[in-house]
Design a protein around this motif. Sequence first.
Motif, PDB file in Angstrom:
ATOM      1  N   LEU A 175       0.851  -1.188   0.000  1.00 35.11           N
ATOM      2  CA  LEU A 175       0.000   0.000   0.000  1.00 35.11           C
ATOM      3  C   LEU A 175       0.886   1.236   0.000  1.00 35.11           C
ATOM      4  O   LEU A 175       1.734   1.397   0.879  1.00 35.11           O
ATOM      5  CB  LEU A 175      -0.916   0.010   1.230  1.00 35.11           C
ATOM      6  N   ASP A 176       0.695   2.081  -0.995  1.00 32.25           N
ATOM      7  CA  ASP A 176       1.510   3.286  -1.138  1.00 32.25           C
ATOM      8  C   ASP A 176       0.615   4.502  -0.887  1.00 32.25           C
ATOM      9  O   ASP A 176      -0.395   4.688  -1.573  1.00 32.25           O
ATOM     10  CB  ASP A 176       2.098   3.355  -2.555  1.00 32.25           C
ATOM     11  N   PRO A 177       0.957   5.349   0.102  1.00 33.53           N
ATOM     12  CA  PRO A 177       0.096   6.500   0.398  1.00 33.53           C
ATOM     13  C   PRO A 177       0.052   7.503  -0.741  1.00 33.53           C
ATOM     14  O   PRO A 177       1.004   7.632  -1.513  1.00 33.53           O
ATOM     15  CB  PRO A 177       0.728   7.102   1.652  1.00 33.53           C
ATOM     16  N   LEU A 178      -1.062   8.205  -0.838  1.00 30.30           N
ATOM     17  CA  LEU A 178      -1.242   9.215  -1.870  1.00 30.30           C
ATOM     18  C   LEU A 178      -0.131  10.268  -1.817  1.00 30.30           C
ATOM     19  O   LEU A 178       0.285  10.788  -2.852  1.00 30.30           O
ATOM     20  CB  LEU A 178      -2.613   9.878  -1.693  1.00 30.30           C
ATOM     21  N   ALA A 179       0.378  10.545  -0.628  1.00 32.43           N
ATOM     22  CA  ALA A 179       1.424  11.550  -0.461  1.00 32.43           C
ATOM     23  C   ALA A 179       2.705  11.190  -1.208  1.00 32.43           C
ATOM     24  O   ALA A 179       3.508  12.061  -1.534  1.00 32.43           O
ATOM     25  CB  ALA A 179       1.732  11.739   1.030  1.00 32.43           C
ATOM     26  N   ASN A 180       2.902   9.894  -1.490  1.00 30.49           N
ATOM     27  CA  ASN A 180       4.146   9.450  -2.146  1.00 30.49           C
ATOM     28  C   ASN A 180       4.076   9.484  -3.669  1.00 30.49           C
ATOM     29  O   ASN A 180       5.108   9.454  -4.336  1.00 30.49           O
ATOM     30  CB  ASN A 180       4.481   8.013  -1.726  1.00 30.49           C
ATOM     31  N   LEU A 181       2.862   9.491  -4.217  1.00 29.32           N
ATOM     32  CA  LEU A 181       2.698   9.145  -5.626  1.00 29.32           C
ATOM     33  C   LEU A 181       3.339  10.134  -6.589  1.00 29.32           C
ATOM     34  O   LEU A 181       3.734   9.748  -7.688  1.00 29.32           O
ATOM     35  CB  LEU A 181       1.215   8.987  -5.968  1.00 29.32           C
ATOM     36  N   HIS A 182       3.444  11.378  -6.211  1.00 26.97           N
ATOM     37  CA  HIS A 182       3.988  12.363  -7.155  1.00 26.97           C
ATOM     38  C   HIS A 182       5.513  12.329  -7.222  1.00 26.97           C
ATOM     39  O   HIS A 182       6.089  12.375  -8.313  1.00 26.97           O
ATOM     40  CB  HIS A 182       3.529  13.773  -6.767  1.00 26.97           C
TER      41      HIS A 182
ATOM     42  N   LYS B  52       7.842  10.198  -4.975  1.00 22.24           N
ATOM     43  CA  LYS B  52       8.594   8.979  -4.632  1.00 22.24           C
ATOM     44  C   LYS B  52       7.678   7.759  -4.509  1.00 22.24           C
ATOM     45  O   LYS B  52       7.555   7.166  -3.440  1.00 22.24           O
ATOM     46  CB  LYS B  52       9.399   9.175  -3.343  1.00 22.24           C
ATOM     47  N   PRO B  53       7.034   7.381  -5.607  1.00 24.61           N
ATOM     48  CA  PRO B  53       6.169   6.199  -5.572  1.00 24.61           C
ATOM     49  C   PRO B  53       6.987   4.925  -5.413  1.00 24.61           C
ATOM     50  O   PRO B  53       8.118   4.834  -5.910  1.00 24.61           O
ATOM     51  CB  PRO B  53       5.477   6.239  -6.936  1.00 24.61           C
ATOM     52  N   GLN B  54       6.433   3.955  -4.741  1.00 25.67           N
ATOM     53  CA  GLN B  54       7.128   2.672  -4.613  1.00 25.67           C
ATOM     54  C   GLN B  54       7.253   1.998  -5.975  1.00 25.67           C
ATOM     55  O   GLN B  54       8.273   1.380  -6.272  1.00 25.67           O
ATOM     56  CB  GLN B  54       6.376   1.759  -3.642  1.00 25.67           C
ATOM     57  N   ALA B  55       6.207   2.116  -6.805  1.00 21.53           N
ATOM     58  CA  ALA B  55       6.249   1.544  -8.155  1.00 21.53           C
ATOM     59  C   ALA B  55       6.777   2.617  -9.108  1.00 21.53           C
ATOM     60  O   ALA B  55       6.054   3.230  -9.871  1.00 21.53           O
ATOM     61  CB  ALA B  55       4.861   1.084  -8.574  1.00 21.53           C
ATOM     62  N   GLY B  56       8.031   2.850  -9.037  1.00 20.75           N
ATOM     63  CA  GLY B  56       8.669   3.894  -9.848  1.00 20.75           C
ATOM     64  C   GLY B  56      10.016   4.219  -9.250  1.00 20.75           C
ATOM     65  O   GLY B  56      10.662   3.385  -8.623  1.00 20.75           O
TER      66      GLY B  56
ATOM     67  N   VAL C 126      15.545  15.408  -7.144  1.00 17.09           N
ATOM     68  CA  VAL C 126      15.761  16.675  -7.850  1.00 17.09           C
ATOM     69  C   VAL C 126      15.191  17.832  -7.034  1.00 17.09           C
ATOM     70  O   VAL C 126      15.835  18.876  -6.868  1.00 17.09           O
ATOM     71  CB  VAL C 126      15.111  16.631  -9.253  1.00 17.09           C
ATOM     72  N   VAL C 127      13.980  17.651  -6.490  1.00 15.00           N
ATOM     73  CA  VAL C 127      13.345  18.711  -5.701  1.00 15.00           C
ATOM     74  C   VAL C 127      14.168  19.009  -4.448  1.00 15.00           C
ATOM     75  O   VAL C 127      14.411  20.179  -4.110  1.00 15.00           O
ATOM     76  CB  VAL C 127      11.904  18.301  -5.324  1.00 15.00           C
ATOM     77  N   MET C 128      14.603  17.960  -3.756  1.00 11.77           N
ATOM     78  CA  MET C 128      15.402  18.172  -2.549  1.00 11.77           C
ATOM     79  C   MET C 128      16.764  18.786  -2.873  1.00 11.77           C
ATOM     80  O   MET C 128      17.280  19.611  -2.120  1.00 11.77           O
ATOM     81  CB  MET C 128      15.589  16.838  -1.806  1.00 11.77           C
ATOM     82  N   ALA C 129      17.330  18.379  -4.009  1.00  9.53           N
ATOM     83  CA  ALA C 129      18.617  18.959  -4.427  1.00  9.53           C
ATOM     84  C   ALA C 129      18.465  20.454  -4.681  1.00  9.53           C
ATOM     85  O   ALA C 129      19.335  21.248  -4.284  1.00  9.53           O
ATOM     86  CB  ALA C 129      19.118  18.255  -5.687  1.00  9.53           C
ATOM     87  N   LEU C 130      17.359  20.846  -5.310  1.00  9.11           N
ATOM     88  CA  LEU C 130      17.118  22.273  -5.553  1.00  9.11           C
ATOM     89  C   LEU C 130      16.980  23.033  -4.239  1.00  9.11           C
ATOM     90  O   LEU C 130      17.493  24.147  -4.099  1.00  9.11           O
ATOM     91  CB  LEU C 130      15.860  22.453  -6.397  1.00  9.11           C
ATOM     92  N   PHE C 131      16.290  22.434  -3.277  1.00  8.46           N
ATOM     93  CA  PHE C 131      16.119  23.095  -1.988  1.00  8.46           C
ATOM     94  C   PHE C 131      17.471  23.273  -1.284  1.00  8.46           C
ATOM     95  O   PHE C 131      17.766  24.339  -0.731  1.00  8.46           O
ATOM     96  CB  PHE C 131      15.168  22.291  -1.107  1.00  8.46           C
ATOM     97  N   ILE C 132      18.295  22.240  -1.329  1.00  6.01           N
ATOM     98  CA  ILE C 132      19.623  22.334  -0.713  1.00  6.01           C
ATOM     99  C   ILE C 132      20.469  23.392  -1.421  1.00  6.01           C
ATOM    100  O   ILE C 132      21.201  24.162  -0.782  1.00  6.01           O
ATOM    101  CB  ILE C 132      20.323  20.960  -0.739  1.00  6.01           C
TER     102      ILE C 132
END
Length: 788
Positions: free
Chosen positions: A257-264, A266-270, A277-283
Amino acid sequence: MFKLNLKIALRNLKRNFVISMINIGGLSIALAAFILIVLYVNYETSYDKHNPNYENIYIVGRDLKDFKTNFTPPPLAEIIEQNCPEVALVGKMTPSNLEFPLISDAGRIYIKNTMVMNFNAAKIFDLHPQGGLKQPQGEIERLYYLNEASMRTLFPNKKDSMPELVLMGGKTLGLTAPIQGKIVPNPHSNLQFDGVAIGNNLGVAEGFGFPNYYTYIQVKPGTDIKALEAKIDRLMKAGMIKEKIDMGSLKNERVFLDPLANLHLKPQAGNDTNYKVVMALFILSMLIVVIACINFTNLTIAQANKRAKEVGIKKVLGSYRQLLTMQFITEILIQCVLSMLLALMLAELFMPTFNNLFEVPLSLAAGAEELYWMLPLILLIVTFIAGVYPALILSGFKPALVLKGNFEAGLQTSWIRKGLLVVQFSIAVIFIAGILIVNRQVEYLHTEDTGFEANQVLVIKNQMMYNKPEVFATFRDKVMKINGVKSATVANVVPGGEQTGSNGYTVEGREALLDFIDVDYDYFETLGIKLKSGRTFSKEFKSDTLNAAIINETAAAKYGLLDPVGKTIRGCNIDYKIIGVIKDFKSQGFEAAVQPTIYAMKNPCGNPRLSIMLKVDAAQMSAVLAALKAQWSGINRLDGEDFRYDFLDDLYGRLFKKQEQLKAVFFTASMLTVFIAVLGLFAFAKIMTSNRRKEIAVRKVLGASDFQVLKLLNSSFLWMLLIANVLAWPLVYLLARTWLDTFAYRVELSVVPFALAGVISLLLAVITVSLQATKAVQANPAAVLKHE
């Protein structure tokens, strides 16, 4: 007191205008970049948060040991609904990627992404179509809705909420469907579509052997997700056993079961590349702010000598250190406020460019809620980081030493200033080396051999299903008569990131999960895929359309077959004969490793063959396109009115879009970082050179040449730059290795980017320091020493 401090602060800003502008300008640029990236990070990490049940929605996925998928069989939804009271709603949906026209009296549109879902799925995703969400009647009825832009095109003068009739798939077919009204997909949701078809149930006649649906569940608050996951897994396997599904290599399958919060991101199936990339930009944005704060702090401390007598006199007249500290913090706060205001203006100015690059609808107004509390907090943090220590240094001068005239603040703070400069340039070196590595990998994506030829291949959009070779043969005969068409084929997917199905196949008692791709004659020839052994499909062998199969190198290796040609591979209840082995090619791009794959012309488990591909002579491309458009009604009866196409190299190139975005942003961030660092070094060198004017004059009187003096002034900076490089290189290596590990196929790290970053940083330092030092070196010693 505040009014007096404010006046002193403004006078000091005016007196040290150049340094103040460097401070304010550098900090404002950094804050503008930070604001843009914070808005972007917040946007990317808040998909579907508008959904009132955001925290209780999960997608049911399958872990097949070799990979994970979100596709599940349709009966699973009913089993969960019947046996899991902790689940409030169970929804299922399936995407329809078949592109077809919808026609009204006023216009024509092309539906590219239709989502077919049951009523519960619409409730889970909180959809609100025009007229409210209605439940279809019975098992057959489907309620169709289109997005607002499509409705406006088809029915520009529509005022009521009554259903409208449209033609589907072209006028010649005569198929009609009622459109209930418009539905506006939230652009900030994982669920995107051009149109929606809502029914009560889907896949009624399909069993556990048809994993072609997404299953979503909305759990009740407080549900034990791990226990529910295990329960659904047992139900899934029991259903497969009941239907006597040949589990084969799927015996290791488990449900997750993959929470909706992950799907955009960091989905488990992907993969979690987007999240990285998003975290790298923030850093990166944080590092830019840090380097600007260091710049600010260093320059403030470097000007300490100019403020020493002011502090000494105020202390003699009875001023306390706390009051002096508040005075200097007020000055720094004013500069930070000015920087923040300028940063907001810069962010607004560059917002359209940023939005265009990342294809997002960001705005300062839309992000006001986040910025409302964030900007004052950032302002206080920056003021504290950049201002408290310099204020303590400046307010701590000893009056006796200062007023005697033999005080040098630089002696007390030299190690601090040098340390900050080292940190500042370490960050700059990280950015310089980083962009060199990113640029090298992105260039590798575009130049490395993919194993197939995408150039001059047309992908024609099509509704006709060419599942049988004899049906496509008629099409092939027609298009091959057009001058310039070299070959034609059809398949269920094209090499451009499209996901294919998987199934268990057995060779000599060994089971494995293989991707399967349904093809026709000339598939490998059209794409220029190289053959390793055996042969490709040929009209000379009639059995090729019945039970012949071709596998790739990875599939052969998975079974441990040294010579697979002639061996039997069983799957989908067919005993296939392997007639050839092709070389691996990167159909999914460079981030995912090539999967073991089987190609066949007959496949009961496969999807419809809709993707037509034509290899065209480059010199005759325009003529071929014109001929196809003119003759299309006689070539393809379903799409006769609508000839549409893409170029395969464009489709494949979209796989690199995120990396291209990262490259663009990293390049901009690197330029900003280097610019801020050079600005700081420029101002720092200006102050240091000014403080050493008498020393320079004395050395020149004693016979030192201009070159010797320049060498002396540069030497201290060069040592600091060398230390900065040594500190930065290990960090660059770790960060670069982490990023490169997201690619299955990547460049190898070498010393070249590190060495180039060192050379570039040293050259920038020498040029910057020398520009300032030259003025002092060329000054007349007599004019400097005449008052001694």
